[in-house]
Design an enzyme around this catalytic site. Structure first.
Site, PDB file in Angstrom:
ATOM      1  N   PRO A 275       0.785  -1.227   0.000  1.00 22.81           N
ATOM      2  CA  PRO A 275       0.000   0.000   0.000  1.00 22.81           C
ATOM      3  C   PRO A 275       0.825   1.289   0.000  1.00 22.81           C
ATOM      4  CG  PRO A 275      -0.100  -1.094   2.139  1.00 22.81           C
ATOM      5  CD  PRO A 275       0.545  -2.054   1.180  1.00 22.81           C
ATOM      6  N   ASN A 276       0.306   2.232  -0.746  1.00 19.82           N
ATOM      7  CA  ASN A 276       0.846   3.609  -0.864  1.00 19.82           C
ATOM      8  C   ASN A 276       2.121   3.716  -1.694  1.00 19.82           C
ATOM      9  OD1 ASN A 276      -1.205   4.822   0.852  1.00 19.82           O
ATOM     10  ND2 ASN A 276      -0.232   3.702   2.521  1.00 19.82           N
TER      11      ASN A 276
ATOM     12  N   ARG B 107       5.009  11.122  -2.428  1.00 19.60           N
ATOM     13  CA  ARG B 107       4.795  10.762  -1.027  1.00 19.60           C
ATOM     14  C   ARG B 107       6.088  10.938  -0.213  1.00 19.60           C
ATOM     15  NH1 ARG B 107       4.828   4.573   1.066  1.00 19.60           N
ATOM     16  NH2 ARG B 107       4.176   5.038   3.172  1.00 19.60           N
TER      17      ARG B 107
ATOM     18  N   TYR C  52      11.315   8.801   0.985  1.00 18.61           N
ATOM     19  CA  TYR C  52      11.254   7.752  -0.043  1.00 18.61           C
ATOM     20  C   TYR C  52      11.888   8.132  -1.377  1.00 18.61           C
ATOM     21  CZ  TYR C  52       8.018   5.670   3.299  1.00 18.61           C
ATOM     22  OH  TYR C  52       7.467   5.133   4.441  1.00 18.61           O
TER      23      TYR C  52
ATOM     24  N   ASN D 211       8.104  -5.631  -1.237  1.00 19.45           N
ATOM     25  CA  ASN D 211       8.063  -4.476  -0.353  1.00 19.45           C
ATOM     26  C   ASN D 211       6.617  -4.408   0.123  1.00 19.45           C
ATOM     27  OD1 ASN D 211       8.031  -2.112   1.037  1.00 19.45           O
ATOM     28  ND2 ASN D 211       9.035  -0.877  -0.548  1.00 19.45           N
TER      29      ASN D 211
ATOM     30  N   ALA E 242       3.391  -0.906   4.687  1.00 24.95           N
ATOM     31  CA  ALA E 242       2.879  -0.951   6.071  1.00 24.95           C
ATOM     32  C   ALA E 242       2.438  -2.358   6.486  1.00 24.95           C
ATOM     33  CB  ALA E 242       1.731   0.036   6.218  1.00 24.95           C
TER      34      ALA E 242
ATOM     35  N   HIS F 253       4.450  -4.688   8.882  1.00 24.98           N
ATOM     36  CA  HIS F 253       4.419  -4.579  10.343  1.00 24.98           C
ATOM     37  C   HIS F 253       3.129  -5.108  10.952  1.00 24.98           C
ATOM     38  CE1 HIS F 253       7.668  -1.991   9.109  1.00 24.98           C
ATOM     39  NE2 HIS F 253       6.830  -1.139   8.548  1.00 24.98           N
TER      40      HIS F 253
ATOM     41  N   GLU G  70      12.575  -9.803   1.400  1.00 22.12           N
ATOM     42  CA  GLU G  70      11.884  -8.605   1.898  1.00 22.12           C
ATOM     43  C   GLU G  70      12.733  -7.380   1.595  1.00 22.12           C
ATOM     44  OE1 GLU G  70      11.271  -8.641   6.154  1.00 22.12           O
ATOM     45  OE2 GLU G  70      10.651  -6.541   6.171  1.00 22.12           O
TER      46      GLU G  70
ATOM     47  N   HIS H  70      12.901  -2.843   1.604  1.00 23.03           N
ATOM     48  CA  HIS H  70      12.343  -1.532   1.947  1.00 23.03           C
ATOM     49  C   HIS H  70      13.235  -0.445   1.377  1.00 23.03           C
ATOM     50  CE1 HIS H  70       9.405  -3.298   4.591  1.00 23.03           C
ATOM     51  NE2 HIS H  70      10.371  -4.073   5.053  1.00 23.03           N
ATOM     52  N   LEU H  71      12.602   0.654   0.999  1.00 21.53           N
ATOM     53  CA  LEU H  71      13.350   1.821   0.527  1.00 21.53           C
ATOM     54  C   LEU H  71      14.078   2.485   1.694  1.00 21.53           C
ATOM     55  CD1 LEU H  71      10.352   3.104  -1.529  1.00 21.53           C
ATOM     56  CD2 LEU H  71      12.569   2.686  -2.585  1.00 21.53           C
ATOM     57  N   SER H  72      13.332   2.727   2.774  1.00 22.47           N
ATOM     58  CA  SER H  72      13.892   3.454   3.917  1.00 22.47           C
ATOM     59  C   SER H  72      14.481   2.475   4.928  1.00 22.47           C
ATOM     60  CB  SER H  72      12.788   4.284   4.590  1.00 22.47           C
ATOM     61  OG  SER H  72      11.783   3.429   5.115  1.00 22.47           O
TER      62      SER H  72
ATOM     63  N   ARG I 254      13.623   4.475  12.078  1.00 23.20           N
ATOM     64  CA  ARG I 254      12.377   5.250  12.086  1.00 23.20           C
ATOM     65  C   ARG I 254      11.541   4.899  13.326  1.00 23.20           C
ATOM     66  NH1 ARG I 254       9.610   4.774   6.481  1.00 23.20           N
ATOM     67  NH2 ARG I 254       8.465   6.562   7.335  1.00 23.20           N
TER      68      ARG I 254
ATOM     69  N   ARG J 261       7.818   0.447  13.202  1.00 22.15           N
ATOM     70  CA  ARG J 261       8.375  -0.069  11.936  1.00 22.15           C
ATOM     71  C   ARG J 261       9.535  -1.042  12.174  1.00 22.15           C
ATOM     72  NH1 ARG J 261       5.962   3.367   8.089  1.00 22.15           N
ATOM     73  NH2 ARG J 261       5.583   5.418   8.980  1.00 22.15           N
TER      74      ARG J 261
HETATM   75  C1  DQA Z   1       8.452   1.011   3.469  1.00 19.64           C
HETATM   76  C2  DQA Z   1       8.578   1.167   4.992  1.00 19.64           C
HETATM   77  C3  DQA Z   1       7.246   0.937   5.676  1.00 19.64           C
HETATM   78  O1  DQA Z   1       7.369   1.087   7.082  1.00 19.64           O
HETATM   79  C4  DQA Z   1       6.221   1.937   5.188  1.00 19.64           C
HETATM   80  O2  DQA Z   1       4.957   1.661   5.745  1.00 19.64           O
HETATM   81  C5  DQA Z   1       6.135   2.007   3.693  1.00 19.64           C
HETATM   82  C6  DQA Z   1       7.380   1.929   2.912  1.00 19.64           C
HETATM   83  C7  DQA Z   1       9.773   1.341   2.731  1.00 19.64           C
HETATM   84  O3  DQA Z   1       9.926   0.889   1.598  1.00 19.64           O
HETATM   85  O4  DQA Z   1      10.630   2.053   3.277  1.00 19.64           O
HETATM   86  O5  DQA Z   1       5.071   2.226   3.136  1.00 19.64           O
HETATM   87  O6  DQA Z   1       8.135  -0.337   3.166  1.00 19.64           O
END
Ligand code: DQA
Length: 148
Positions: free
Chosen positions: A9-10, A17, A22, A73, A76, A79, A97, A99-101, A106, A110
């Site tokens: 999502p997102n 965003r 990101y 990825n 959210a 978690h 798995e 993640h960008l960040s 954080r 997370r």
């Molecule tokens: C994310 C990290 C997640 O905590 C967050 O909810 C995201 C992006 C990342 O790629 O850094 O939507 O997965």
């Protein structure tokens, strides 16, 4: 080799965003870079995004027998989602798995990944490069699995 890239999502909002977290690349930019690296490594990819948990579960289930690896990825849902974790465990397709960040730098919520224990590894905190590293890690994991 065939790799299924799943985005939660997102992530469709990348580029607009929270760019300070990101980056400025869109998901389409990332997909193009992943396609190019996969082509160089003679791999094929399918690249998908959904805001719907159940759709991601369906795609994981359908990956069995069609893809050698999944790169996810889960955003959210990383978690929160026992359903994604159970799907990954159920199908037995090796999953990475990403993640960008750097989620560990954080908020505390997370820091916990429900999918990590059923994945073969994590790539976290390298921005768009996390996706590129995941293509390279997929080739590595596939070679190890073939030699078993
Ligand atoms: C994310 C990290 C997640 O905590 C967050 O909810 C995201 C992006 C990342 O790629 O850094 O939507 O997965």
């Amino acid at each position: 080799m065939k790799i299924l890239f799943l985005n939660g999502p997102n992530l469709n909002l990348l580029g607009q965003r929270e760019p300070e977290v990101y980056g400025r690349e869109t998901l389409a930019d990332i997909e193009a870079a992943v396609r190019e690296r996969a082509r160089q490594l003679k791999s094929r990819i399918d690249f998908r995004q959904s805001n719907v948990e159940g759709e991601l579960v369906d795609w994981i289930q359908q990956a069995k027998g069609k893809f050698d690896l999944i790169v996810i990825n889960a955003a959210a849902y990383t978690h929160t989602s026992i359903a994604l974790r159970d799907a990954i465990a159920a199908v037995g397709v090796p999953t990475i798995e990403i993640h960008l960040s750097n989620v560990h730098a954080r908020e505390k919520f997370r820091h916990k990944s429900l999918i990590a224990p059923v994945c073969c590894g994590q790539i976290i905190g390298f921005g768009q490069k996390s996706y590129i590293l995941a293509v390279e890690a997929s080739v590595h994991v596939n070679e190890i699995n073939k030699s078993k």
